[in-house]
Design a protein around this motif. Structure first.
Motif, PDB file in Angstrom:
ATOM      1  N   LYS A  33      20.196 -22.866 -32.591  1.00 42.82           N
ATOM      2  CA  LYS A  33      18.915 -22.429 -32.043  1.00 42.82           C
ATOM      3  C   LYS A  33      17.934 -22.170 -33.175  1.00 42.82           C
ATOM      4  CE  LYS A  33      20.986 -20.467 -27.899  1.00 42.82           C
ATOM      5  NZ  LYS A  33      20.528 -21.572 -27.067  1.00 42.82           N
ATOM      6  N   LEU A  34      16.651 -22.269 -32.862  1.00 42.12           N
ATOM      7  CA  LEU A  34      15.622 -22.075 -33.859  1.00 42.12           C
ATOM      8  C   LEU A  34      15.405 -20.597 -34.142  1.00 42.12           C
ATOM      9  CD1 LEU A  34      12.941 -24.644 -32.635  1.00 42.12           C
ATOM     10  CD2 LEU A  34      14.332 -24.806 -34.698  1.00 42.12           C
ATOM     11  N   ASN A  35      15.380 -20.249 -35.414  1.00 41.89           N
ATOM     12  CA  ASN A  35      15.013 -18.904 -35.803  1.00 41.89           C
ATOM     13  C   ASN A  35      13.544 -18.686 -35.479  1.00 41.89           C
ATOM     14  OD1 ASN A  35      14.109 -16.770 -38.035  1.00 41.89           O
ATOM     15  ND2 ASN A  35      16.317 -16.619 -37.802  1.00 41.89           N
ATOM     16  N   PRO A  36      13.124 -17.483 -35.074  1.00 37.63           N
ATOM     17  CA  PRO A  36      11.700 -17.259 -34.785  1.00 37.63           C
ATOM     18  C   PRO A  36      10.809 -17.256 -36.025  1.00 37.63           C
ATOM     19  CG  PRO A  36      12.956 -15.237 -34.529  1.00 37.63           C
ATOM     20  CD  PRO A  36      13.958 -16.336 -34.697  1.00 37.63           C
ATOM     21  N   TYR A  37      11.396 -17.157 -37.217  1.00 41.64           N
ATOM     22  CA  TYR A  37      10.626 -17.196 -38.470  1.00 41.64           C
ATOM     23  C   TYR A  37       9.500 -16.179 -38.480  1.00 41.64           C
ATOM     24  CZ  TYR A  37      13.387 -21.326 -39.206  1.00 41.64           C
ATOM     25  OH  TYR A  37      14.451 -22.169 -39.337  1.00 41.64           O
ATOM     26  N   LEU A  38       9.856 -14.934 -38.199  1.00 39.65           N
ATOM     27  CA  LEU A  38       8.910 -13.838 -38.303  1.00 39.65           C
ATOM     28  C   LEU A  38       9.275 -13.007 -39.523  1.00 39.65           C
ATOM     29  CD1 LEU A  38       8.647 -12.674 -34.584  1.00 39.65           C
ATOM     30  CD2 LEU A  38       7.082 -14.155 -35.841  1.00 39.65           C
ATOM     31  N   LYS A  56       3.670 -13.908 -38.524  1.00 40.20           N
ATOM     32  CA  LYS A  56       3.996 -15.260 -38.059  1.00 40.20           C
ATOM     33  C   LYS A  56       4.194 -16.212 -39.228  1.00 40.20           C
ATOM     34  CE  LYS A  56       0.927 -18.148 -36.434  1.00 40.20           C
ATOM     35  NZ  LYS A  56       1.285 -19.386 -37.139  1.00 40.20           N
ATOM     36  N   GLY A  57       5.298 -16.990 -39.152  1.00 37.51           N
ATOM     37  CA  GLY A  57       5.560 -17.927 -40.221  1.00 37.51           C
ATOM     38  C   GLY A  57       5.882 -19.333 -39.760  1.00 37.51           C
ATOM     39  N   ASP A  58       6.103 -19.528 -38.456  1.00 36.52           N
ATOM     40  CA  ASP A  58       6.485 -20.853 -37.961  1.00 36.52           C
ATOM     41  C   ASP A  58       5.267 -21.776 -37.967  1.00 36.52           C
ATOM     42  OD1 ASP A  58       7.346 -23.101 -36.624  1.00 36.52           O
ATOM     43  OD2 ASP A  58       8.473 -21.986 -35.109  1.00 36.52           O
ATOM     44  N   GLY A  65      -2.221 -13.972 -35.523  1.00 39.46           N
ATOM     45  CA  GLY A  65      -1.967 -12.765 -34.758  1.00 39.46           C
ATOM     46  C   GLY A  65      -0.490 -12.460 -34.766  1.00 39.46           C
ATOM     47  N   PHE A  66       0.011 -11.847 -33.687  1.00 44.71           N
ATOM     48  CA  PHE A  66       1.397 -11.414 -33.640  1.00 44.71           C
ATOM     49  C   PHE A  66       2.075 -11.948 -32.383  1.00 44.71           C
ATOM     50  CE2 PHE A  66      -0.992  -8.188 -35.999  1.00 44.71           C
ATOM     51  CZ  PHE A  66      -0.345  -8.294 -37.228  1.00 44.71           C
ATOM     52  N   LEU A  67       2.994 -12.874 -32.572  1.00 36.21           N
ATOM     53  CA  LEU A  67       3.814 -13.374 -31.483  1.00 36.21           C
ATOM     54  C   LEU A  67       4.824 -12.314 -31.081  1.00 36.21           C
ATOM     55  CD1 LEU A  67       4.547 -16.886 -33.027  1.00 36.21           C
ATOM     56  CD2 LEU A  67       3.029 -16.446 -31.080  1.00 36.21           C
ATOM     57  N   VAL A  68       5.357 -12.442 -29.863  1.00 36.66           N
ATOM     58  CA  VAL A  68       6.423 -11.556 -29.428  1.00 36.66           C
ATOM     59  C   VAL A  68       7.475 -12.380 -28.689  1.00 36.66           C
ATOM     60  CG1 VAL A  68       5.128 -10.906 -27.339  1.00 36.66           C
ATOM     61  CG2 VAL A  68       7.037  -9.491 -28.099  1.00 36.66           C
ATOM     62  N   TYR A  69       8.749 -12.065 -28.969  1.00 36.70           N
ATOM     63  CA  TYR A  69       9.885 -12.694 -28.310  1.00 36.70           C
ATOM     64  C   TYR A  69      10.709 -11.597 -27.632  1.00 36.70           C
ATOM     65  CZ  TYR A  69       8.768 -16.729 -31.257  1.00 36.70           C
ATOM     66  OH  TYR A  69       8.127 -17.780 -31.873  1.00 36.70           O
ATOM     67  N   THR A  70      11.450 -11.952 -26.587  1.00 34.71           N
ATOM     68  CA  THR A  70      12.237 -10.966 -25.857  1.00 34.71           C
ATOM     69  C   THR A  70      13.703 -11.378 -25.790  1.00 34.71           C
ATOM     70  OG1 THR A  70      11.849 -11.997 -23.693  1.00 34.71           O
ATOM     71  CG2 THR A  70      10.248 -10.338 -24.431  1.00 34.71           C
ATOM     72  N   SER A  71      14.569 -10.366 -25.692  1.00 35.23           N
ATOM     73  CA  SER A  71      16.007 -10.613 -25.621  1.00 35.23           C
ATOM     74  C   SER A  71      16.677  -9.441 -24.928  1.00 35.23           C
ATOM     75  CB  SER A  71      16.592 -10.768 -27.035  1.00 35.23           C
ATOM     76  OG  SER A  71      18.002 -10.916 -26.994  1.00 35.23           O
ATOM     77  N   LYS A  90      -3.769 -11.433 -30.562  1.00 32.44           N
ATOM     78  CA  LYS A  90      -4.269 -12.672 -31.138  1.00 32.44           C
ATOM     79  C   LYS A  90      -5.650 -12.437 -31.720  1.00 32.44           C
ATOM     80  CE  LYS A  90      -4.669 -17.634 -30.211  1.00 32.44           C
ATOM     81  NZ  LYS A  90      -4.563 -18.709 -29.189  1.00 32.44           N
ATOM     82  N   LYS A  91      -5.923 -13.142 -32.796  1.00 32.71           N
ATOM     83  CA  LYS A  91      -7.232 -13.055 -33.433  1.00 32.71           C
ATOM     84  C   LYS A  91      -8.329 -13.092 -32.377  1.00 32.71           C
ATOM     85  CE  LYS A  91     -10.086 -15.607 -36.763  1.00 32.71           C
ATOM     86  NZ  LYS A  91     -10.085 -16.747 -37.722  1.00 32.71           N
ATOM     87  N   GLY A  92      -9.233 -12.116 -32.434  1.00 31.80           N
ATOM     88  CA  GLY A  92     -10.278 -11.979 -31.428  1.00 31.80           C
ATOM     89  C   GLY A  92     -10.031 -10.840 -30.457  1.00 31.80           C
ATOM     90  N   ASP A  93      -8.773 -10.340 -30.393  1.00 30.75           N
ATOM     91  CA  ASP A  93      -8.463  -9.229 -29.498  1.00 30.75           C
ATOM     92  C   ASP A  93      -8.893  -7.880 -30.080  1.00 30.75           C
ATOM     93  OD1 ASP A  93      -7.338 -10.899 -27.624  1.00 30.75           O
ATOM     94  OD2 ASP A  93      -5.281 -10.613 -28.333  1.00 30.75           O
ATOM     95  N   GLY A  94      -9.280  -7.889 -31.336  1.00 34.66           N
ATOM     96  CA  GLY A  94      -9.682  -6.653 -31.985  1.00 34.66           C
ATOM     97  C   GLY A  94      -9.957  -6.907 -33.451  1.00 34.66           C
ATOM     98  N   TYR A  95      -9.720  -5.909 -34.265  1.00 32.48           N
ATOM     99  CA  TYR A  95     -10.064  -5.989 -35.681  1.00 32.48           C
ATOM    100  C   TYR A  95      -9.275  -7.082 -36.404  1.00 32.48           C
ATOM    101  CZ  TYR A  95     -10.381  -4.915 -40.611  1.00 32.48           C
ATOM    102  OH  TYR A  95     -10.568  -5.025 -41.959  1.00 32.48           O
ATOM    103  N   GLY A  96      -9.953  -7.784 -37.304  1.00 23.85           N
ATOM    104  CA  GLY A  96      -9.296  -8.698 -38.218  1.00 23.85           C
ATOM    105  C   GLY A  96      -9.558 -10.155 -37.947  1.00 23.85           C
ATOM    106  N   ASP A  97      -9.667 -10.937 -39.038  1.00 26.67           N
ATOM    107  CA  ASP A  97      -9.789 -12.385 -38.889  1.00 26.67           C
ATOM    108  C   ASP A  97      -8.857 -13.148 -39.813  1.00 26.67           C
ATOM    109  OD1 ASP A  97     -11.060 -12.182 -41.404  1.00 26.67           O
ATOM    110  OD2 ASP A  97     -13.056 -12.227 -40.494  1.00 26.67           O
ATOM    111  N   THR A  98      -8.042 -12.448 -40.608  1.00 23.48           N
ATOM    112  CA  THR A  98      -7.074 -13.109 -41.478  1.00 23.48           C
ATOM    113  C   THR A  98      -6.029 -12.090 -41.926  1.00 23.48           C
ATOM    114  OG1 THR A  98      -6.852 -14.553 -43.411  1.00 23.48           O
ATOM    115  CG2 THR A  98      -8.283 -12.632 -43.650  1.00 23.48           C
ATOM    116  N   GLY A  99      -4.932 -12.593 -42.475  1.00 23.19           N
ATOM    117  CA  GLY A  99      -3.916 -11.705 -43.035  1.00 23.19           C
ATOM    118  C   GLY A  99      -3.312 -10.740 -42.038  1.00 23.19           C
ATOM    119  N   PHE A 100      -2.831 -11.265 -40.897  1.00 23.98           N
ATOM    120  CA  PHE A 100      -2.205 -10.416 -39.879  1.00 23.98           C
ATOM    121  C   PHE A 100      -0.745 -10.189 -40.260  1.00 23.98           C
ATOM    122  CE2 PHE A 100      -5.788 -12.408 -37.754  1.00 23.98           C
ATOM    123  CZ  PHE A 100      -6.370 -11.333 -37.078  1.00 23.98           C
TER     124      PHE A 100
END
Length: 326
Positions: A33-38, A56-58, A65-71, A90-100
């Motif tokens: 299975k694929l690692n989420p690479y976070l 996020k690294g994938d 922004g910040f992905l989320v996975y569940t288990s 996700k970018k646009g939901d609040g503060y920040g435009d880079t370096g999340f």
């Protein structure tokens, strides 16, 4: 995701597949299975579900922004499951435009909050669900300099923000937060730790690094768990310090780190978060380098910890669990 699309995605990501047998290097597990690479990962647990977030690294998943996975078992994960195109924020939901970078999730007064880094500043967003979308009005916590890697900790009616300030090195600080998380209280900023031990700066860099703080309390002691060395250094590792007060002074664990390449057999082990599984066992989610020669995309990993007689360490016989995304 339709089967055809899933097959195409897997083919595109074949170099990132983890395929090994039980006879391979210590700590590996059999999976395709694929690692989420976070990187800088954190896990929030609620009602039998684990929520995994991180830097996020994938490269196969666009957006910032910040992905989320569940288990439900810490091994097989679904997602990305965030309510904004797979993102919890996700970018646009609040503060920040880079370096999340480096999110932390906590619950307070029936709301969910995400403390995170963007533009080398710290902000806090809120949501009605761990899946997001987390939002804020677009302002960071005011600061007189760059600050990253937040960790919010509640203790005896006070709210503490542990974080890293970029000042003559990456140094871990703590300050009290206002009740609405909008700012730190004046006069409460205190340094916790910076790189002084040999294992914390194996390359003798002029800019020492301690970062990724996590704090918990056991009995009368507070434990500050942190990472040291540049994250690109194979010797990136995890140690801890203790104190009888949430603001210190802190006494570092003597000797070697508790999570390292030497202990686990993988380079770049660090910057994670402590959580507790369904059985109440302490776990640490963190990242490693992609391989012995390549840093990115960093892989997400989990190991059990133990706390015996006040000493924090890898649990006896601990091996790595590599989250895999269906």
């Amino acid at each position: 995701m339709k089967l055809f699309a899933k097959v195409i995605l897997c083919l595109l990501a074949l170099p990132a597949l983890v395929m090994c047998s039980a006879d391979d290097k210590k700590g590996q597990v059999t999976t395709t299975k694929l690692n989420p690479y976070l990187a800088d990962p954190t896990i929030f647990a609620q009602n039998g579900t684990y929520y995994l977030y991180g830097t996020k690294g994938d490269p196969n998943i666009p957006g910032e922004g910040f992905l989320v996975y569940t288990s439900t078992d810490l091994e097989i994960w679904s997602g990305p499951a965030g309510l904004h195109d797979g993102f919890a924020f996700k970018k646009g939901d609040g503060y920040g435009d880079t370096g999340f970078w480096a999110p932390q999730i906590f619950q307070h007064n029936n709301k969910f909050y995400m403390a995170y880094t963007a533009n080398e500043h710290i902000a806090i967003a809120e949501s009605n669900s761990p899946l997001g979308p987390f939002t804020n009005v677009g302002n960071p916590i005011p600061s007189d300099g760059k600050q990253i890697d937040p960790f919010v900790f509640f203790d005896n009616g006070k709210i503490y923000l542990y974080h890293v300030r970029l000042d003559d090195g990456n140094r871990v600080f703590v300050a009290e937060l206002e009740d609405d998380f909008s700012a730190v209280k004046p006069g409460t900023l205190t340094e916790c730790v910076h790189a002084t031990e040999q294992w914390e700066n194996t390359q003798n860099a002029s800019w020492g690094v301690t970062e990724g703080p996590t704090v918990f309390k056991s009995g009368s002691l507070y434990y500050l768990v942190y990472s040291a060395n540049d994250f690109r250094n194979p010797d990136y590792a995890v140690g801890y310090a203790t104190s009888s007060n949430p603001t210190g002074p802190w006494v570092k664990q003597s000797g070697s780190p508790i999570i390292s390449k030497a202990l686990l057999g993988y380079p770049g082990t660090g910057h994670g978060d402590i959580f507790y599984d369904a059985a109440g066992a302490m776990q640490y989610v963190f990242h490693t380098h992609f391989s012995t020669t390549t840093v990115e995309p960093r892989k997400t990993a989990i190991v059990p910890l133990s706390l015996n007689s006040g000493v924090l360490s890898l649990a006896p016989g601990a091996t790595i669990t590599w989250p895999g995304v269906e």
